[in-house]
Each structure stands twice: as C-alpha cells, then as structure tokens.
Write an enzyme that holds these catalytic residues in place. Structure first.
Site, PDB file in Angstrom:
ATOM      1  N   SER A 431     -55.939  24.667  10.166  1.00 12.60           N
ATOM      2  CA  SER A 431     -56.033  25.586   9.407  1.00 12.60           C
ATOM      3  C   SER A 431     -54.902  25.812   8.865  1.00 12.60           C
ATOM      4  CB  SER A 431     -56.628  27.125  10.279  1.00 12.60           C
ATOM      5  OG  SER A 431     -57.898  26.863  10.621  1.00 12.60           O
ATOM      6  N   PRO A 432     -54.580  26.341   7.489  1.00 11.81           N
ATOM      7  CA  PRO A 432     -53.805  27.435   6.675  1.00 11.81           C
ATOM      8  C   PRO A 432     -53.342  28.639   7.751  1.00 11.81           C
ATOM      9  CG  PRO A 432     -55.700  27.405   5.989  1.00 11.81           C
ATOM     10  CD  PRO A 432     -56.180  27.039   6.989  1.00 11.81           C
ATOM     11  N   GLN A 510     -53.961  25.857  -0.149  1.00  8.17           N
ATOM     12  CA  GLN A 510     -54.364  26.349   0.001  1.00  8.17           C
ATOM     13  C   GLN A 510     -53.683  27.650  -1.004  1.00  8.17           C
ATOM     14  OE1 GLN A 510     -54.547  30.282   2.721  1.00  8.17           O
ATOM     15  NE2 GLN A 510     -57.201  29.443   3.583  1.00  8.17           N
ATOM     16  N   TYR A 591     -56.709  39.598  -0.156  1.00  6.40           N
ATOM     17  CA  TYR A 591     -56.180  39.821  -0.489  1.00  6.40           C
ATOM     18  C   TYR A 591     -56.607  39.719  -2.050  1.00  6.40           C
ATOM     19  CZ  TYR A 591     -53.436  37.280   3.047  1.00  6.40           C
ATOM     20  OH  TYR A 591     -52.977  37.899   4.659  1.00  6.40           O
ATOM     21  N   ARG A 639     -61.870  29.965   0.158  1.00  3.45           N
ATOM     22  CA  ARG A 639     -62.307  30.806   1.843  1.00  3.45           C
ATOM     23  C   ARG A 639     -62.756  32.386   1.888  1.00  3.45           C
ATOM     24  NH1 ARG A 639     -58.135  31.385   6.795  1.00  3.45           N
ATOM     25  NH2 ARG A 639     -59.341  29.239   7.292  1.00  3.45           N
ATOM     26  N   ARG A 733     -55.049  28.117  15.884  1.00  2.00           N
ATOM     27  CA  ARG A 733     -53.443  28.283  17.290  1.00  2.00           C
ATOM     28  C   ARG A 733     -53.479  27.302  18.329  1.00  2.00           C
ATOM     29  NH1 ARG A 733     -56.081  33.337  15.859  1.00  2.00           N
ATOM     30  NH2 ARG A 733     -54.236  34.932  16.195  1.00  2.00           N
TER      31      ARG A 733
END
Length: 787
Positions: A431-432, A510, A591, A639, A733
């Site tokens: 994941s980013p 991304q 965002y 996303r 994580r």
C-alpha cells in the site's frame, strides 16, 4: 458457587432463559429461580435449529448432562452441498448438528424441572416490574425474544438499533431428508430464490425459502394465500424435494404473514437498573431480546445459549463480587463476542440479499464465495475441513490464471494477474504509506530503502505514497511531490532499482492533492493538525474545513480547476518519464478530489455540486486528462472512499455508481478504501472490514478491485482472491514491520510457487524446514522449548 443472589426471574422460556436458569440452579441449588413463558408447557413453533460442533462442545463444558441429552437428539452432518445452474458442488468437514426447536426446548424444560427450577406457563408478561415484585427477584433476565416488551419499555437505556433486512423468508419443513446442509438456488423471470435445507430429526428437514423483497412482490406472493405460496415454492424447488411436500406449522398465521423480513437487533447496553419495591434491581437482556444474528449463519440459538453460559460463568468466576460488578464484566466481555458474530452475520445476510451479484461466477467460485461469505471461514480453515476439495478448487482457479494442474496448487494470492500490458507476478500490493521523509517534495535515501526493500520482498506491486502535483497539495512538509526535474530524477533512481533488483516487482505512484487536509504536521507529531507556523493556503471543492482547528480552504474557481488539471497532467507525464509501471489517482480520504465527490464536503451550487454525477464531474475531468497522457499499455487505478461512515455522506450504493463512472472513463482498477473524509466518521472496524466494499464494486460493476484495510496474513489474502471479492490485496502495516512479508507468508504456506530473490534463496529451504518443525511440535515440546 457463592452469590449474593437469592431469587432470579427469567421472562421468556426460550433457549436463553431456560438454559441460564438450569445452569444457575445446577451451580447453586439454593437459588429460587422462576421462568415465565407465555406458551403452553412443551409447546413451541418453528422447525429445526443448527448448532456447530464448537457450540456443542461449549454446552458439554457448561453442563454435560444437558449436552448429552441434546447430543442424543441431534442429527449430525459434515457436508455442505450447493446446487446452482444445473450443477452441484459438495464439500465436507463442516461439522453441524440439527435439532428440532421443539425437541431442544423440551430437553431444557425437562432439565429445569429435574433441577427444581419453577416453570410458569401460559402467562403473558405485560408488566415486568409487577412480576419481579411478585417473585421478589434480585435479578431479572429479559429473554422475551425478538419482539421483547422489556427492551421496548426501557428503550431509553438499551438504545436498540433495529434494521429490517431486505429479503423475505418463510420457515417451512419437509419429509425429504437431506444428507448434507443444502443450498439450492433457482432463477426466475423476476430474480433469484434460495433454499436453506437441513435434516433435524429422523424424518424431517427444515426448508427455508428466501428471496429479495422486490422479487417476492413481483411474483405476487404478498397477495397469495399461505397454501398457494407454499405450492409455488414446492414447484420452484421440485428438483430438490423428490416429490415431497413442503409443510407449514404456522397455521395461526394467515396469507403472506408467514413470510417475514429479518430484523437485525443491536443494543447499546444490555443492563437496566430499576427501582422495584425500594430495591435497585438489574434487568438484563439476553438472547434475541439483546441481539440477533441472521439464520444464514445459524447463530441465533448459539448466541442465546452462550449468553447464558457466559453470565453463569461470570457469577461463578466472581463469587464474592456484587451483582453490578458481575454484570459489568459479563457485558464487557460478551458484547465483543456478540459483535464479532453480528459482523459475520451482516456479511452473510448481505450475500444472500444480493445473490445476483455473484451469478456471473461459475459454480466452483460461487460455492467458495458462499462458504466464506461471513469472512469467519477462511481459506486455510477450508483446508482443515476438506483439503481434497480445496486443492481441487485451487487447481481450478490456477488454470484460469494459466497455471497447469499440480499436486500442490499455487495459493490464490500468488497467482499472476495481467492488467493492460503489465503482468503482476502475484496479487499482493504494498500500500502507499506516508513516510513524511521528503525534503521540498524530493524523495531521498529513506524512500530508496523503504520502497526498494519492499520491491525485493516478494510483493507484485509497490506503490509510492500520495505524491502531490503542486507544492500546496502536500499533506505535510515531509510529503513528496512531482512538479520539478529534481523530484523526477529522485523517483527515477527508485524505479530503476525496483526494476533491476525487485525480482519482477512492478512499481506505481499515487498522485493526489491534499485539499482541505493539507498544511498539517508530520504523522508522528499531531496528525491532521495545522502546522504551528508557516501554513500555506488551501483549496477545496467548497469552503469546508476538515475540523474546527483546521484552515478553511478557498472554494476552487473554474480557473483553479483548469490550473490543477494541468498540474496533474504534468505530474502524469513526469511519472511516465520516470518509468513507473502503474498510476493511481487518489480520490479518497477527504483530499481534494474526494472533497468534490462527498456530499459532506461539496456544497457547490454550480455544475460541480449537487447530484453524484455533478460531484464526480471534476475528478473525472482530471482522470481523463491523465489517462490520455499515460501510456496506453499501462494501468490506471483510482482510490475511492466507498463509505464516509457518517450521516449524509457517501454510501456503498454511491461507491458502485462512482466506480461505474470511472470505468466508463477508462479506469482499469478501483482501489476501494473508506472513511477519513470527515472527523465525524465512525467506522466499524474488524478483520478485512473494507473488503465487502471491494466485493460489491467488483461484482456489480465488473471491474478489477483492490481490497484494503486490516488484511494482515496470507489466509486473508487467499480468501479474498479465491472468493472473487477483489483481484489484488493491498497490505500496509504488515509491510512496515516486515518488508519481505509476502515471502514470509508464502513460506508459512510452505509453497514453492513463488520466485525468491537470489539473496533469500540460500535460506529458503531452511525456513521451510523450521516452519515444518514448529508445526510438528507437540504441546509438551512447545512448553519445553519455551523454558
């Protein structure tokens, strides 16, 4: 067991009330316990109920005598058989027991009488306080069922949340005896019906028929007599009934009243304290009065019995404690277990409400999706149940990915996937993840090590964290950007290493703009809080701050939008020049582009506000400009936040519509996240908690999806990929803790179906052997090794 209790009143003679009464009486015979039931002695309605082998084990531990009587009356089976589109799939090892509801209650009633519990029948309790006063009760158990009067009376305390689900179902029986738990799916001109059938005594089976409300109405069942509706079901499921009739035992109901919609009940708390004759008396919800779990996971009776076990155990565990302390401990522990089951039941319920979502699947995957629908049964759990069947399914899945049949098939998470001209070697994505280590938007050695190590760690695709097309679009001063040559050159170095040393790994970037969530502190300071000094001005869809303490952004003008689109376009061209394999546009988490999509942050009155289509208009403009500039043979993903987790926000229904719009614009993959659009969000967390959103988008929109969120082990990823809930799994994580997470999870599976980078080859077989040795350890050896 010592206790301050002397008298207990149970209102409702279902499994919860009866079982709690007998357990408490068995453990402390001096207690005066009364169970009050509205029906006649040994009279009940319904057909069979299902308990797992695990639940039966819990009953044996709690009261061996009762468990033996129940066990003697059970019909046990291991197999599940699925009938679908003229074919069937059968798997074993599932371990279920069926017993008639009437027989179960009879056993519990008789056991209560043997122990000296006072059973009072044919008494409809309209005033629990008066009844508690009559029996001078120290503790009242409200086990009065789904339509609990007690829960209603004290609703201000219990705060029940009742969600009436979308399907209609009818609880019938048949003399056809099924030798497996049987699911049969039948398509009609209006939609799908399904039957859940299982034998519960020597000559009778439960036969539940279920269908969505709109299908039920389209067939006119709401206008049929009970007899005509049953005849309709008999005809529909004739191939599985072998000439046997369907039977109703609800003669007290008329017409379509036998068809009900399942009410999901959740209560904020289960204990109410009431002054009764000058004493503060606890009234405790138990069983269906407190919570419900859909019949498709067979847990209503299980929950009721285990509620009783847990509360009785708490009294035994704390013999000197006051009742309030015992009840507090009971609710704190039991509510977590119930929530797990209710979350699983929600997933299962929604699967059956939307069977048509999965009907493009072949029966092999359809059956796997059905078996794992609750997310409680995993890939490796299926292997424990029926290894031969699962290996056959893995080979079937592998052949569709170009793998030949093998004695030890490739695990689903390690199957390749081709998207446009890019072939991913497996289904794992790093994941980013924001690192907050860039300087003036330039990534440095930290990113080189972070991304390079994970490229060599076995994952198929490594994603760079959200990277801004403008200086003001960064979340923090430590976030990367891609608006100048220096930044581009820094990325080129990382991309080159990933391609040369990543053993086939691909690398993506991304792109996104922080919008109202920008100009904040580094993640290890005060995340999402404004900078102490040096804040830069913010832009967003509307002048809506992320929080009271955050800046109010300026609503974008048409000129702002044009300039921002140009900035995204320029960053896209730089990303292509840097050699990235994959490009993702960030339209989630509050965002900039997400702020246009969510109604919580978009208050515009022009063509970019209002309807969902209008709110998506600007993000689509940006995406289309990027897609035109991005190489045609390389994929683009988007996303999205599939759920704002806040009233008035984006919903999973919206997510499907959003995905369709991006698919039409040329998007290849939807990266399905949720939340973080508002500080008021209240997500419901859990294992793989966002996967159902990816599942829905994938199977309703027919587009590739990436599942994200609390995916932490190979078993999760294998289950998601094998069930067709997503095509890729993004793991965050665990990759922070272990850059070679994919390699190590593959080693735990003891599979050689992965290409190990040269530096790991020498230790690979040693790692396999160590895992095998640990798995072969006896409990005694483990204890000695620990010493």
């Amino acid at each position: 067991m010592k206790t301050s209790l002397q008298r207990i009143l149970c209102i409702g003679g279902g499994p919860a009330g009866l079982y709690f009464a007998l357990l408490m009486k068995r453990r402390q015979p001096s207690l005066e316990i009364t169970v009050v039931e509205r029906n006649r002695p040994f009279d009940t309605f319904g057909w069979g109920v299902v308990l797992s082998d695990q639940t039966l084990g819990n009953l044996r531990a709690a009261d061996p005598e009762t468990a033996q009587e129940i066990g003697d009356a059970f019909n046990h089976w291991d197999d599940i058989e699925v009938f679908y589109k003229g074919r069937s799939v059968r798997s074993g090892g599932h371990g279920f027991c069926g017993i008639g509801r009437k027989r179960l209650l009879n056993v519990l009633q008789a056991r209560c009488q043997t122990l000296g519990v006072n059973l009072v029948f044919e008494t409809d309790v309209t005033d629990d306080q008066a009844l508690a006063a009559q029996y001078n009760a120290d503790l009242v158990i409200a086990s009065d069922g789904l339509n609990s009067r007690v829960r209603t009376r004290y609703a201000s305390t219990f705060e029940p949340d009742i969600d009436t689900r979308q399907c209609r179902f009818v609880w019938l029986g048949t003399k056809k005896t099924f030798d497996a738990f049987t699911f049969a799916f039948v398509q009609t001109e209006h939609g799908w019906f399904q039957a859940h059938a299982y034998q519960f005594d020597a000559d009778t089976s439960t036969f539940i028929v279920e269908t969505p409300e709109h299908v039920w109405q389209a067939h006119g069942i709401d206008q049929m007599s009970q007899e005509d509706a049953i005849a309709f079901c008999e005809k529909l499921f004739a191939p599985y009934l072998d000439g046997h009739r369907l039977i109703s035992n609800a003669s007290h109901l008329r017409g379509s009243a036998i068809w009900i919609r399942f009410p999901r009940v959740i209560c904020k708390t289960w204990v109410h304290w009431q002054d009764i004759q000058g004493r503060n008396t606890p009234i405790v919800l138990m069983g269906d009065a407190a919570h419900t779990a859909h019949f498709s996971i067979g847990s209503g009776t299980k929950l009721a019995l285990e509620d009783a076990i847990d509360l009785a155990t708490e009294f035994e565990r704390h013999p000197e404690a006051d009742v309030a302390t015992v009840l507090q401990a009971y609710e704190a522990r039991r509510s977590v277990e119930v929530l797990k089951i209710q979350n699983a039941a929600r997933n299962s319920t929604e699967w059956f409400e939307h069977v048509d979502r999965y009907t493009a699947m072949e029966i092999e995957q359809f059956a796997y999706s059905l078996l794992t629908r609750s997310q409680r049964i995993s890939h490796e759990n299926l292997r424990l149940r029926d290894a031969k069947w699962l290996e056959g399914y893995e080979n079937w899945l592998g052949q569709r990915a170009g793998k030949p049949p093998a004695k030890h098939p490739t695990p689903p998470m390690l199957l390749p996937l081709k998207v446009r001209g890019v072939e991913l070697k497996n289904r794992i994505v790093v994941s980013p993840m924001a690192q907050y280590k860039a300087v003036d938007g330039v990534v440095g050695d930290w990113h080189f090590v972070h991304l390079g190590a994970r490229a060599a760690g076995g994952a198929a695709l490594v994603m760079v964290e959200m990277t801004s097309p403008t200086p003001e679009g960064r979340i923090t001063p430590g976030c990367p950007g891609l608006w100048n040559d220096e930044q581009q050159r820094a990325f080129e170095r990382i991309v080159r290493f990933a391609h040369e040393q990543g053993n086939g790994a691909k690398i993506g970037i991304q792109l996104g703009h922080s919008g109202a969530k920008g100009s904040t502190q580094l993640g290890w300071d005060q995340i999402d809080e404004p900078l102490p000094a040096g804040n830069w001005p913010l832009l967003s869809a509307s002048a809506v701050a992320y929080g009271e303490q955050n800046q109010v952004p300026r609503a974008m003008t048409r000129a702002d939008m044009d300039a921002m689109t140009a900035a995204f376009l320029a960053s896209t061209q730089r990303a292509a020049a840097a050699g990235f394999d994959w490009l993702e546009l960030h339209c989630a988490h509050g965002y900039l582009l997400s702020a246009f999509i969510s109604p919580l942050t978009n208050q515009r009155t022009d063509d970019y506000g209002g309807s969902l289509e209008n709110r998506c208009r600007y993000p689509l403009e940006v995406f289309k400009a990027m897609r035109a500039a991005w190489p045609a043979d390389k994929p683009m993903s988007v996303r999205i936040s599939a759920h704002d987790w806040a009233p008035g926000g984006t919903t999973p229904d919206d997510a499907v519509a959003i995905a369709r719009l991006f698919k039409a614009a040329g998007c290849d993959v939807i990266d399905v996240s949720s939340g973080q659009t508002t500080r008021q969000a209240k997500p419901v967390y859990g294992r793989m908690y966002q996967t159902p959103f990816a599942d829905r988008v994938r199977n309703e929109v027919d587009i590739l999806t990436i599942a994200v969120g609390a995916i932490s082990e190979a078993d999760h990823a294998n289950s998601i990929i094998a069930a067709g809930r997503a095509d890729l799994c993004a793991v965050a994580r665990p990759h922070l803790a272990n850059p070679a997470w994919t390699l190590h999870e593959a080693a735990r599976l003891q599979t050689r179906a992965i290409d190990w980078p040269a530096p790991y080859l020498s230790g690979r077989d040693q790692l396999y052997r160590e895992i095998a040795r640990q798995q072969a350890m006896t409990a005694k050896e483990e204890e000695e090794a620990a010493k």
